[in-house]
Design an enzyme around this catalytic site. Sequence first.
Site: not given
Length: 350
Positions: A48-50, A89, A193, A234, A244-245
Site C-alpha cells: 500500500r502507499g501510492a 485501486r 496504518q 495518493d 490522502n487518507k
Amino acid sequence: MTTDVPTIAWTGDALRLLDQTVLPHRVEFLAVQDVDALVDAIRRLVVRGAPALGVAGAFGVAIAVRQAEREGWDSAGRDAAIARVREARPTAVNLAAGVDRVLPFVAKGADAVAAEAQALLDEDVRGNRAIGAHGADWILARAGDRPLRVLTHCNAGSLATAGWGTALGIVRELHGRGRVEIVYADETRPLLQGARLTAWELDRAGIPCVVQADGAAPSTILRGLVDVAVIGADRIAANGDTANKIGSVGVALACREAGVPLVVAAPWSTVDLALPGGAGVPIEERDAGEILSWGGARTAPERVGAFNPAFDVTPARLVTALVTETGVLEVSKGATPAAAATPGSGSAGV
C-alpha cells in the site's frame, strides 16, 4: 534510520512483498507470481502507499507477461490481466502510472519489463531522499531551526514507498539533524496504518513518537502542541487539491485555524496534471466490515450499514507546501503543480 526491511523486491521470478497486514506483530513476506495474487495483495493492503503501488504495478506487468508465456495466453488475455493490475485501486494515480511506465517494454518480454520496473524502484528511493532534504530545509527555515513537534496522518514512510519514505522521509531527515522533539502519529481508522505501521517505523528508527486517536488530532493542533503537520498523498490535482487518507481534511482545517504549516510530501508522479481539481478524484469506498466490526466481532447493530471512503480531498488553499523530489511549491500562495509544469515557468523549487 531505516526499517531495514525491504517493502518490495523482485527476485527474478516473483515479486516479494512485505505483508503489511500482519505488522507490527509479525514480519512476513508474500511471494507473488500471478496476477490474481497481486491484485488480491493490492486490495488487501499487503502492499500500500501510492509510490509503492506504482512500483508494484510496474512489476505486475512483468508478472502478467511471464504468466501469459507460461499459460499460453494470447495478447488479449495478457492485456486484460495488465488492465486488472492497473485498476486494482482507483485513487492512487501512481499505480496506473507505474503500469504505463513499463508498457513500451512488453514486446521485449518479462525481463525487459522487470528491468524498467527496477529502474522505477531505484528512482523512487532517490526521489524520497531528495523529498526529505527539501522538506526539512523548508520547514526549518519557516518553523525555526530547533527541535520540532510534528504531526503525521496515516503512513507515508518506507512501507508506503520503495524505501525511506515521503512524509516520514522528511521526519527522518529532521531527526538526523537533531530537530525532532516528538511525532504525533494519528492512529488512522479503520485499519490503523498510523498505529501499526508509522509507529513501527518511527520506533525502529529511534524517533520519539506517540500514537493518538484520529479525533484528537485537531485538538492537539489547536492546543499549540504541533509545530508542523506532514502528510503524504495518493493523488494531487493540477490546482493543488490533495487526496490522502480519510481524516486528512480535519488535520488541514485545524492547521489553517492554528496557523500551523501543512506540508504534503509526494513524488512528482503523484501529481495528476490531467485532473483540474480535487472534485474529479475517484474516491475508493472499501468494505463495510472494516467499519462495522473489530477483531472479528460486529460492533454495530445488524441492520446498520456503513459508509467507508478510504480517502478525502484537502483543498489547495489549505495546503501550505507541496514537497516533491524537484523542490517545494508553496501551494496556498498560488504556486500550483500545473504552473510549475508549464514550460518556461521554472522549477518547483522556491
